[in-house]
Every structure is written in structure tokens, then in C-alpha cells.
Design a protein around this motif. Sequence first.
Motif, short mmCIF file in Angstrom:
data_model
loop_
_atom_site.label_atom_id
_atom_site.label_comp_id
_atom_site.label_asym_id
_atom_site.label_seq_id
_atom_site.Cartn_x
_atom_site.Cartn_y
_atom_site.Cartn_z
N ARG A 1 22.65 -13.54 -14.74
CA ARG A 1 21.20 -13.30 -14.96
C ARG A 1 20.91 -13.15 -16.45
O ARG A 1 21.78 -12.74 -17.23
CB ARG A 1 20.75 -12.05 -14.20
CG ARG A 1 21.30 -10.77 -14.79
CD ARG A 1 20.85 -9.55 -14.02
NE ARG A 1 21.39 -8.33 -14.62
CZ ARG A 1 21.15 -7.12 -14.17
NH1 ARG A 1 20.44 -6.94 -13.08
NH2 ARG A 1 21.65 -6.07 -14.78
N ASN B 1 15.21 -9.75 -15.99
CA ASN B 1 15.04 -11.16 -15.57
C ASN B 1 16.19 -11.57 -14.66
O ASN B 1 16.95 -12.47 -14.99
CB ASN B 1 15.02 -12.07 -16.80
CG ASN B 1 13.82 -11.81 -17.67
OD1 ASN B 1 12.70 -12.15 -17.31
ND2 ASN B 1 14.05 -11.18 -18.80
N LYS B 2 16.29 -10.91 -13.51
CA LYS B 2 17.47 -11.20 -12.70
C LYS B 2 17.34 -12.50 -11.90
O LYS B 2 18.32 -12.98 -11.34
CB LYS B 2 17.83 -10.02 -11.80
CG LYS B 2 16.83 -9.68 -10.73
CD LYS B 2 17.37 -8.51 -9.93
CE LYS B 2 16.36 -8.15 -8.87
NZ LYS B 2 16.52 -6.85 -8.31
N ASN B 3 16.15 -13.06 -11.85
CA ASN B 3 16.00 -14.34 -11.15
C ASN B 3 16.10 -15.53 -12.09
O ASN B 3 15.95 -16.68 -11.68
CB ASN B 3 14.69 -14.38 -10.37
CG ASN B 3 14.72 -13.36 -9.24
OD1 ASN B 3 15.73 -13.25 -8.55
ND2 ASN B 3 13.65 -12.60 -9.10
N ASP B 4 16.36 -15.25 -13.36
CA ASP B 4 16.57 -16.33 -14.33
C ASP B 4 18.06 -16.35 -14.65
O ASP B 4 18.56 -15.53 -15.43
CB ASP B 4 15.73 -16.03 -15.59
CG ASP B 4 15.84 -17.16 -16.61
OD1 ASP B 4 16.42 -18.21 -16.27
OD2 ASP B 4 15.34 -16.98 -17.73
N ASN B 5 18.78 -17.27 -13.98
CA ASN B 5 20.23 -17.32 -14.14
C ASN B 5 20.58 -18.30 -15.24
O ASN B 5 20.48 -19.51 -15.07
CB ASN B 5 20.90 -17.70 -12.81
CG ASN B 5 20.47 -16.74 -11.72
OD1 ASN B 5 19.58 -17.03 -10.92
ND2 ASN B 5 21.05 -15.58 -11.72
N SER C 1 25.82 -9.78 -17.91
CA SER C 1 25.16 -10.92 -17.27
C SER C 1 26.10 -11.59 -16.26
O SER C 1 25.70 -11.86 -15.12
CB SER C 1 24.72 -11.91 -18.35
OG SER C 1 24.43 -13.18 -17.80
#
Length: 396
Positions: A235, A240-244, A229
Motif C-alpha cells: 500500500r 492510502n491502503k487501496n493504492d497498491n 508498505s
Amino acid sequence: MEYIDLKAQQARIREDLDRRMAAVLAHGQYIMGPEVRELEEALARFTGAAHCIGCASGTNALELVLAAWGIGPGDAVFTTTLSFIATAETIARCGAQPIFIDIDPRTYNLDASRLEDAILAVRERDCSRHPLPQSALNAALTPRALVVVDLFGNPADYDALLAIANRHELLVLEDGAQALGGMYKGKMLCNCGCHAATTSFFPAKPLGCYGDGGAVFTNDAGLAELIDSLRYHGRRDARNKNDNVRLGCNGRLDTLQAAILLGKLDIFPEELALRREVAQRYERLLKQNAAHILAPCLTEGGVSNWAQYTVRLPQGVDRAAVMQRLKARGIPSAINYPRAMHQQTCMRCLGYAPDAFPHVQEACARVLSLPMHPYLSENDQQAVVDALTCACGGAA
Ligand SMILES: Cc1ncc(COP(=O)(O)O)c(C=O)c1O
């Protein structure tokens, strides 16, 4: 003569590298493409580690582990003072205090017999036990971690180090930037009992890419997930790479570099065997011709990958003049490292006395690294040893 002959290696595998690079250009997944995962799996198999996470460099790999462990201000992190600056730089940059320890003068690695005194000195704020930076006397620090380096590919004294570290509940990170392919008592380096290990794929390393790259190894699934991550801006996960969910960084390994490394990994075991032959020949030639020049001494139970072949020149010999004489005969040489980390300008604020660590001071003044790569011929090695013997005032 080349110090490290990357051209000879490339000529051998050029077609394979071209094919692998063309495959990346064709699929176009330049970031986190399939080659990255393939390399991680291959390196995990190679070392026996449960998890391998590719990343941007050997420096970045160290940063990622220290960040994942939450090392920061108020923490003391113990390490050797003879290494490339990244080893201490990453400790200091996360806000922790590097506590330097002298080397064993035979192996050039952290002297395990000094580790416990260093830990107790920090706990008791007592610099009569061990040299400490001024800041460790001003404020209470918590001993948290130990960063171990396998200098020049020679394994550190893990049995002794891990016993002390375990007793004091330190997290242990193997900085294996120079170590991949070596072994300690039957275990592959980068998987020899530490909580985590890192390596570097800098081009000059035994397994190097054509740019920057690195990797983290661990048997701790939770740590692996966290580092996966952190290297991708924190991430949540691959889906879910746009949920940091945490602060991370851009610490990814390029797909193209992974493809190149896969090609090089195919011949790496054979190259390691060739490096060992080269090292054995150096040892024999030095013994026969130049017994006053000290050949490398391996840690008990250790097998080196011979990242460097570093000798110690006799006392009183002018090292710069020796290098010049070698150069005049077309022989490159290098000094790893002319200055210990505690003596670097960026570490001066720690306030260490220049002579705080006498063994490292002596090593910095007298070591010299000779040409070392899998394709070095016996004739070239004879020429190196002849020139060295002559330059140090011997026969030949
Ligand atoms: C012991 C050690 N640690 C860390 C590093 C940093 O690796 P990189 O150059 O890939 O960032 C190096 C590189 O030379 C190294 O030798």
C-alpha cells in the motif's frame, strides 16, 4: 520438568494478558490495531533502534528486508550454515544464491575469518578459496548481502563481520530471531550496527507470543517505510491502503499477538536476568560435575539472552542414548540442529559436498540443548547435570 516453561510464565501474568486481550476484543481492531503501534514503539525503545515494524513471523521479517533491498537472481548472499532453515530458505526463495560459511567451533556462529575468502571466491569463481555451490561457478554472481545469525542468543562477532562487509559494500542483515535481549559490546542485539535486523516471536523464543509473529528493526527511515508498505500488500501508506504501489504481501502482526507481547515485554528484562542466573548456575554445575561436557562459550564482548543452553557432548558419546537416559529421568532435551542448512534436502540442488564445512558437521553431531527458561530451579538444574554426567559415562 519443562524444556521451556511457558505455563509458569503465563500463570505469573495471566490476569494482565486477559485484560489486554479483552481490550482488543472490546475495540475490535484485529488488524493493525493500536497495540501493534504501541508494541513497535516499545520495542524500538527497548533496542534503541529508530524504527520497529511488526510483521507476521521471523521468516516473513527476513523476506521483507530482502525484498525491500531488491535482492534476487544473480545476487550472492553470505550466511552461516548452522541455523534454522528460514535463514537460507528466505535467501533462496527470493532467487538469490545462499553462500554458506562454516562456524567458529567455539561460539557456533559464522566464522568471520572465512567471510573474505568466501566473497573473493564468488567474485573470482574460485572454489579452491571457499566451497561454492555449482551455480556460483556456472554464472557470475554479485556479492550483495550478509545475513548474520546470533545462534542460541550468543551474539555474532560483529566487529570483524561488519569491517569485512563494509569493505565489500555488502548490506548486512542480522537474523536476530533468537537474539532479542542480548547485547554486543554495549549495544542491544537487533540494533548493533547492521543495516537491518529481524526477530521472531515464535512461542518458544525468549519473547514469544501465542502464535506467529516477528519484527524488523532499522535506523534507516526509507527502509522502514518500504517495509511498512510491503507488509501490507504494497500500500502507498496508512492513509492510502487501496493504492497498491508495489507488490507486497500479507505480512502484518495480529493485534491480539501484539497485545500479548506487550504483557510479556513488561517482565522481559526481569526474565532476561533470571535466564542469565540459570546459565551461570549451569556453568558452575557443569564445571564442578562434568568438565568433559563443554559449556557454551560466549563471543567476546557478548551478553546472551540464553535462547538455548546448548552443550557439546564428549566425542564418541552416543547422543541419542544420552537423550533417552535423560528422558527416563523426566528431563527433556533437544538437538538444535541435527543437520546444517547446506545438508537439508531442499538445498541439495546447490551441490555442496556433505563435508564442505567440517566445524558445523562436528557441532551438528555433538550438541545438545538442555532445559532453559527463567523459572528453572537450582534443584532441577542439579538433576539435569547429574543425569547428563551419568549418561555421558561420568559419576553421579
Ligand atoms: C535463526 C532463525 N531465523 C528465523 C527463524 C524463523 O522465525 P519464525 O518461526 O518466526 O518464522 C527462526 C525460528 O526459529 C530462527 O531460529
